[in-house]
Motif scaffolding. Structure first.
Motif, PDB file in Angstrom:
ATOM      1  N   ALA A 105     -12.628 -12.764   2.221  1.00  0.00           N
ATOM      2  CA  ALA A 105     -11.263 -13.116   1.840  1.00  0.00           C
ATOM      3  C   ALA A 105     -10.290 -12.326   2.708  1.00  0.00           C
ATOM      4  CB  ALA A 105     -11.022 -12.793   0.367  1.00  0.00           C
ATOM      5  N   ASP A 106      -9.030 -12.706   2.659  1.00  0.00           N
ATOM      6  CA  ASP A 106      -7.989 -11.915   3.309  1.00  0.00           C
ATOM      7  C   ASP A 106      -7.664 -10.709   2.431  1.00  0.00           C
ATOM      8  OD1 ASP A 106      -7.673 -13.695   5.524  1.00  0.00           O
ATOM      9  OD2 ASP A 106      -6.537 -15.038   4.217  1.00  0.00           O
ATOM     10  N   ALA A 107      -7.121  -9.673   3.039  1.00  0.00           N
ATOM     11  CA  ALA A 107      -6.841  -8.431   2.307  1.00  0.00           C
ATOM     12  C   ALA A 107      -5.964  -8.672   1.083  1.00  0.00           C
ATOM     13  CB  ALA A 107      -6.186  -7.422   3.246  1.00  0.00           C
ATOM     14  N   GLU A 108      -4.970  -9.555   1.210  1.00  0.00           N
ATOM     15  CA  GLU A 108      -4.031  -9.775   0.103  1.00  0.00           C
ATOM     16  C   GLU A 108      -4.657 -10.518  -1.078  1.00  0.00           C
ATOM     17  OE1 GLU A 108      -2.971 -12.785   3.423  1.00  0.00           O
ATOM     18  OE2 GLU A 108      -3.589 -10.680   3.271  1.00  0.00           O
ATOM     19  N   SER A 109      -5.852 -11.079  -0.892  1.00  0.00           N
ATOM     20  CA  SER A 109      -6.525 -11.797  -1.985  1.00  0.00           C
ATOM     21  C   SER A 109      -7.495 -10.919  -2.757  1.00  0.00           C
ATOM     22  CB  SER A 109      -7.300 -12.998  -1.417  1.00  0.00           C
ATOM     23  OG  SER A 109      -6.432 -13.927  -0.815  1.00  0.00           O
ATOM     24  N   VAL A 110      -7.800  -9.748  -2.218  1.00  0.00           N
ATOM     25  CA  VAL A 110      -8.870  -8.920  -2.782  1.00  0.00           C
ATOM     26  C   VAL A 110      -8.595  -8.542  -4.235  1.00  0.00           C
ATOM     27  CG1 VAL A 110      -9.959  -6.646  -2.643  1.00  0.00           C
ATOM     28  CG2 VAL A 110      -9.743  -8.058  -0.588  1.00  0.00           C
ATOM     29  N   ARG A 111      -7.371  -8.145  -4.559  1.00  0.00           N
ATOM     30  CA  ARG A 111      -7.074  -7.643  -5.901  1.00  0.00           C
ATOM     31  C   ARG A 111      -7.410  -8.694  -6.973  1.00  0.00           C
ATOM     32  NH1 ARG A 111      -2.839  -8.122  -9.145  1.00  0.00           N
ATOM     33  NH2 ARG A 111      -1.569  -9.119  -7.536  1.00  0.00           N
ATOM     34  N   LYS A 112      -6.966  -9.931  -6.772  1.00  0.00           N
ATOM     35  CA  LYS A 112      -7.219 -10.980  -7.765  1.00  0.00           C
ATOM     36  C   LYS A 112      -8.698 -11.374  -7.815  1.00  0.00           C
ATOM     37  CE  LYS A 112      -2.627 -13.048  -7.958  1.00  0.00           C
ATOM     38  NZ  LYS A 112      -1.814 -14.256  -7.712  1.00  0.00           N
ATOM     39  N   LEU A 113      -9.339 -11.421  -6.658  1.00  0.00           N
ATOM     40  CA  LEU A 113     -10.763 -11.764  -6.646  1.00  0.00           C
ATOM     41  C   LEU A 113     -11.586 -10.666  -7.321  1.00  0.00           C
ATOM     42  CD1 LEU A 113     -11.018 -13.221  -3.032  1.00  0.00           C
ATOM     43  CD2 LEU A 113     -11.029 -14.508  -5.173  1.00  0.00           C
ATOM     44  N   HIS A 114     -11.236  -9.410  -7.049  1.00  0.00           N
ATOM     45  CA  HIS A 114     -11.936  -8.290  -7.689  1.00  0.00           C
ATOM     46  C   HIS A 114     -11.765  -8.355  -9.212  1.00  0.00           C
ATOM     47  CE1 HIS A 114     -13.396  -4.303  -8.631  1.00  0.00           C
ATOM     48  NE2 HIS A 114     -12.232  -4.011  -9.190  1.00  0.00           N
ATOM     49  N   ALA A 115     -10.561  -8.642  -9.668  1.00  0.00           N
ATOM     50  CA  ALA A 115     -10.308  -8.711 -11.115  1.00  0.00           C
ATOM     51  C   ALA A 115     -11.198  -9.765 -11.771  1.00  0.00           C
ATOM     52  CB  ALA A 115      -8.834  -9.012 -11.368  1.00  0.00           C
ATOM     53  N   SER A 116     -11.441 -10.866 -11.069  1.00  0.00           N
ATOM     54  CA  SER A 116     -12.262 -11.940 -11.644  1.00  0.00           C
ATOM     55  C   SER A 116     -13.738 -11.547 -11.727  1.00  0.00           C
ATOM     56  CB  SER A 116     -12.098 -13.231 -10.836  1.00  0.00           C
ATOM     57  OG  SER A 116     -12.787 -13.149  -9.615  1.00  0.00           O
ATOM     58  N   LEU A 117     -14.143 -10.580 -10.905  1.00  0.00           N
ATOM     59  CA  LEU A 117     -15.539 -10.126 -10.890  1.00  0.00           C
ATOM     60  C   LEU A 117     -15.713  -8.761 -11.541  1.00  0.00           C
ATOM     61  CD1 LEU A 117     -16.404 -11.021  -7.159  1.00  0.00           C
ATOM     62  CD2 LEU A 117     -17.120 -12.293  -9.188  1.00  0.00           C
ATOM     63  N   ALA A 118     -14.663  -8.251 -12.182  1.00  0.00           N
ATOM     64  CA  ALA A 118     -14.622  -6.849 -12.631  1.00  0.00           C
ATOM     65  C   ALA A 118     -15.778  -6.478 -13.546  1.00  0.00           C
ATOM     66  CB  ALA A 118     -13.286  -6.555 -13.306  1.00  0.00           C
ATOM     67  N   ASP A 119     -16.235  -7.428 -14.386  1.00  0.00           N
ATOM     68  CA  ASP A 119     -17.312  -7.078 -15.317  1.00  0.00           C
ATOM     69  C   ASP A 119     -18.666  -6.909 -14.613  1.00  0.00           C
ATOM     70  OD1 ASP A 119     -17.117  -9.819 -14.863  1.00  0.00           O
ATOM     71  OD2 ASP A 119     -18.014 -10.375 -16.776  1.00  0.00           O
ATOM     72  N   TRP A 120     -18.737  -7.282 -13.341  1.00  0.00           N
ATOM     73  CA  TRP A 120     -19.956  -7.066 -12.549  1.00  0.00           C
ATOM     74  C   TRP A 120     -19.790  -5.916 -11.550  1.00  0.00           C
ATOM     75  CZ3 TRP A 120     -20.856 -12.775 -10.581  1.00  0.00           C
ATOM     76  CH2 TRP A 120     -21.174 -13.612 -11.675  1.00  0.00           C
ATOM     77  N   ALA A 121     -18.633  -5.284 -11.527  1.00  0.00           N
ATOM     78  CA  ALA A 121     -18.287  -4.346 -10.450  1.00  0.00           C
ATOM     79  C   ALA A 121     -19.155  -3.088 -10.463  1.00  0.00           C
ATOM     80  CB  ALA A 121     -16.816  -3.964 -10.538  1.00  0.00           C
ATOM     81  N   GLU A 122     -19.562  -2.676  -9.264  1.00  0.00           N
ATOM     82  CA  GLU A 122     -20.267  -1.409  -9.074  1.00  0.00           C
ATOM     83  C   GLU A 122     -19.342  -0.356  -8.466  1.00  0.00           C
ATOM     84  OE1 GLU A 122     -23.631  -2.542  -6.692  1.00  0.00           O
ATOM     85  OE2 GLU A 122     -24.632  -3.519  -8.401  1.00  0.00           O
ATOM     86  N   ASP A 123     -18.238  -0.799  -7.873  1.00  0.00           N
ATOM     87  CA  ASP A 123     -17.214   0.099  -7.347  1.00  0.00           C
ATOM     88  C   ASP A 123     -15.903  -0.673  -7.257  1.00  0.00           C
ATOM     89  OD1 ASP A 123     -17.540  -1.519  -5.096  1.00  0.00           O
ATOM     90  OD2 ASP A 123     -18.552   0.009  -3.896  1.00  0.00           O
ATOM     91  N   SER A 124     -14.850  -0.010  -6.795  1.00  0.00           N
ATOM     92  CA  SER A 124     -13.547  -0.656  -6.618  1.00  0.00           C
ATOM     93  C   SER A 124     -13.331  -0.955  -5.140  1.00  0.00           C
ATOM     94  CB  SER A 124     -12.435   0.271  -7.113  1.00  0.00           C
ATOM     95  OG  SER A 124     -12.574   0.465  -8.509  1.00  0.00           O
ATOM     96  N   PRO A 125     -12.481  -1.936  -4.829  1.00  0.00           N
ATOM     97  CA  PRO A 125     -12.198  -2.208  -3.417  1.00  0.00           C
ATOM     98  C   PRO A 125     -11.678  -0.950  -2.714  1.00  0.00           C
ATOM     99  CG  PRO A 125     -11.346  -3.971  -4.798  1.00  0.00           C
ATOM    100  CD  PRO A 125     -11.783  -2.869  -5.719  1.00  0.00           C
ATOM    101  N   HIS A 126     -12.262  -0.662  -1.568  1.00  0.00           N
ATOM    102  CA  HIS A 126     -11.896   0.543  -0.822  1.00  0.00           C
ATOM    103  C   HIS A 126     -11.977   0.262   0.670  1.00  0.00           C
ATOM    104  CE1 HIS A 126     -16.278   0.541  -1.414  1.00  0.00           C
ATOM    105  NE2 HIS A 126     -16.349   1.147  -0.237  1.00  0.00           N
ATOM    106  N   LEU A 127     -11.183   1.005   1.435  1.00  0.00           N
ATOM    107  CA  LEU A 127     -11.215   0.858   2.892  1.00  0.00           C
ATOM    108  C   LEU A 127     -12.546   1.373   3.402  1.00  0.00           C
ATOM    109  CD1 LEU A 127      -9.706   0.100   5.492  1.00  0.00           C
ATOM    110  CD2 LEU A 127      -8.831   2.434   5.569  1.00  0.00           C
ATOM    111  N   ASP A 128     -13.248   0.553   4.145  1.00  0.00           N
ATOM    112  CA  ASP A 128     -14.560   0.913   4.674  1.00  0.00           C
ATOM    113  C   ASP A 128     -14.531   0.735   6.193  1.00  0.00           C
ATOM    114  OD1 ASP A 128     -17.554   1.430   4.033  1.00  0.00           O
ATOM    115  OD2 ASP A 128     -17.602  -0.328   5.345  1.00  0.00           O
ATOM    116  N   GLN A 129     -14.750   1.809   6.911  1.00  0.00           N
ATOM    117  CA  GLN A 129     -14.798   1.753   8.377  1.00  0.00           C
ATOM    118  C   GLN A 129     -16.117   2.370   8.811  1.00  0.00           C
ATOM    119  OE1 GLN A 129     -10.817   3.738   8.773  1.00  0.00           O
ATOM    120  NE2 GLN A 129     -10.409   2.043  10.170  1.00  0.00           N
ATOM    121  N   GLU A 130     -17.059   1.500   9.117  1.00  0.00           N
ATOM    122  CA  GLU A 130     -18.392   1.967   9.478  1.00  0.00           C
ATOM    123  C   GLU A 130     -18.841   1.268  10.749  1.00  0.00           C
ATOM    124  OE1 GLU A 130     -22.862   1.841   7.588  1.00  0.00           O
ATOM    125  OE2 GLU A 130     -21.180   2.105   6.224  1.00  0.00           O
TER     126      GLU A 130
END
Length: 196
Positions: A53-78
């Motif tokens: 998804a685009d960065a601006e969509s992450v918050r709403k998509l994460h909220a819809s999957l929150a009951d399955w979440a293992e972590d919160s959206p975070h900046l990842d540079q690897e």
């Protein structure tokens, strides 16, 4: 090989689609699930679900999957990747939500644009009646060339060449909108019989 050969994955994908689609945010199924659904030959069955998804969509998509979440959206540079990344799990299967994805390697820089570009060109697949849009093969080809995965990009190129008119216009747009070095462009051209 078909997705139905991995029933737990097919079931979870259906459940995921039912959670994400009502958000109204553009998202795409990527990775090996998407490749398999588009007829790309894979050596191994898919093991997880990759959502882009685009960065601006992450918050709403994460909220819809929150009951399955293992972590919160975070900046990842690897390594060569940068994204807003979050992880989910259900039925023993992992789901990754990748937002604002950028690949940088050897002077090439590819920004994955879902809403502005890829979503409009994404083929639609139906899973138990629910619509899921698949990451276009033009993206998958560029992505796998940049990460030096010939096992993937050769199979993707073979599939693209079966119907090049469906894929090359989007590939041209990706190449115009991003910076790819001469070596990466040469690999792409060779894979596609110099059609680009």
């Amino acid at each position: 090989m078909k997705l139905s050969d991995v029933p737990v994955l097919e079931r979870l994908l259906f459940e995921t689609v039912c959670k994400l689609n009502p958000t109204g945010q553009p998202w795409l199924l990527g990775g090996s699930c998407s490749l398999l659904l588009q007829g790309v030959q894979l050596d191994k069955p898919p093991r997880d679900i990759d959502i882009y998804a685009d960065a601006e969509s992450v918050r709403k998509l994460h909220a819809s999957l929150a009951d399955w979440a293992e972590d919160s959206p975070h900046l990842d540079q690897e390594g060569i990747y940068a994204s807003i990344l979050s992880h989910y799990g259900q039925h023993g299967v992992s789901i990754e939500l990748v937002g604002g994805f950028i690949v940088m390697t050897g002077g090439s820089e590819y920004r994955v644009e879902i809403g502005p570009l890829l979503h409009h060109a994404a083929p639609e697949h139906r899973i138990q009646g629910a619509a899921v849009r698949l990451m276009p093969l033009a993206h998958e080809l560029v992505f796998n060339v940049l990460r030096d995965r010939p096992d993937r990009y050769e199979a993707i190129a073979e599939t693209i060449l079966l119907r090049p008119d469906e894929h090359l216009p989007l590939l041209s747009q990706i190449l115009i909108r991003n910076k790819l070095n001469a070596q990466h462009r040469l690999i792409l051209s060779g894979l596609l019989d110099h059609l680009i």
